[in-house]
Design an enzyme around this catalytic site. Structure first.
Site, PDB file in Angstrom:
ATOM      1  CG  HIS A  52       0.274   0.150   2.916  1.00  0.00           C
ATOM      2  ND1 HIS A  52       0.352  -0.585   3.263  1.00  0.00           N
ATOM      3  CD2 HIS A  52       0.361   1.239   3.225  1.00  0.00           C
ATOM      4  CE1 HIS A  52       1.355  -0.724   4.427  1.00  0.00           C
ATOM      5  NE2 HIS A  52       0.829   0.873   4.527  1.00  0.00           N
ATOM      6  CG  ASP A  54       1.738   4.556   4.766  1.00  0.00           C
ATOM      7  OD1 ASP A  54       1.298   4.390   4.747  1.00  0.00           O
ATOM      8  OD2 ASP A  54       2.157   4.720   5.485  1.00  0.00           O
ATOM      9  CG  HIS A  58      -0.517   6.917   7.719  1.00  0.00           C
ATOM     10  ND1 HIS A  58      -1.902   5.737   8.123  1.00  0.00           N
ATOM     11  CD2 HIS A  58       0.606   6.423   7.413  1.00  0.00           C
ATOM     12  CE1 HIS A  58      -1.097   5.081   8.265  1.00  0.00           C
ATOM     13  NE2 HIS A  58      -0.390   5.286   8.421  1.00  0.00           N
TER      14      HIS A  58
END
Length: 247
Positions: A52, A54, A58
């Site tokens: 993934h 960020d 975040h």
């Protein structure tokens, strides 16, 4: 030599590893050909599940969300830092990054090859090397705004402590008012430096084995990487299909 595509993405599966405290991943049939004429999966996962990225949001609600970043943040020529062979929880310092940062700059995707992808799915995966705040500052100073790592996080992952509740309770009873807590809250110092860079930074985590990219780089082949996320609105991050192109 023909270009080669390399998948750098972990498979998304039920009960796959996640950062401690993150939502569990569950994939299950929502519709089937037997009952509805089509197969459709229902997905339950977090924005930080699997491979993934960020976004700045975040770690700070005043910083850009995923949809506020330019697409250029998620792709570009890559420089791979060879950081293999380090001890568990080793610090990644500016000195260790110096050879890679000499070749990196604005528009470059810096990939941190720690070799920790080999521990995926084991307890050892939590004890990965991590960036010091000073190393993160050196990355930003070099003009890099996108960083990827073949580990759970660019910051240290807290030790979850004993898995046995009885052992955890015993240790809690032995802790008096003068003792420090067993596991400090993560400061996410490297996250804050990288994501808070001017214009907003991006961090990709849980990349798979980067050895093929290191070999290509050593052979003088150009390496490009794409880390395009799901287009989630106002999100802190999202799963990606991470792919490298070796020229």
């Amino acid at each position: 030599m023909a270009a080669t595509l390399v998948d750098l993405t972990h498979q998304v599966t039920t009960a796959m590893p996640v950062y401690p405290g993150d939502p569990a991943v569950v994939l299950e049939p929502a519709l089937t050909t037997a009952t509805a004429g089509v197969n459709v999966l229902a997905l339950h996962l977090g924005s930080q599940s699997g491979t993934h990225v960020d976004a700045p949001y975040h770690v700070d609600v005043t910083w850009p969300t995923l949809d506020g970043l330019p697409l250029e943040r998620f792709t570009g020529p890559a420089v791979v830092a060879d950081l293999r062979g380090l001890e568990p929880r080793a610090e990644l310092t500016p000195e260790l990054l110096a050879p890679a940062l000499e070749r990196a700059g604005a528009g470059t995707v810096l990939l941190l090859a720690t070799g920790w992808a080999r521990h995926w799915g084991t307890d050892a995966y939590l004890a990965h090397p991590s960036l010091t705040a000073e190393a993160a500052e050196a990355i930003v100073a070099a003009g890099v705004r996108t960083v990827g790592v073949d580990a759970l996080s660019v910051d240290p992952t807290p030790d979850p402590g004993p898995g046995d509740p009885a052992v955890a309770a015993l240790l809690a009873d032995l802790t008096d008012e003068h003792d420090q807590p067993g596991a400090a809250e993560p400061t996410l110092a490297a996250h804050r430096v990288l994501l808070g860079a001017p214009g907003g930074g991006v961090i990709a985590e849980n990349l798979t084995d980067l050895r093929e990219l290191l070999d290509a780089q050593q052979a003088g082949r150009p390496v490009e990487v794409s880390l395009f996320p799901l287009r989630l609105v106002a999100a802190d991050g999202a799963p990606v299909r991470a792919v490298a192109r070796l020229g």
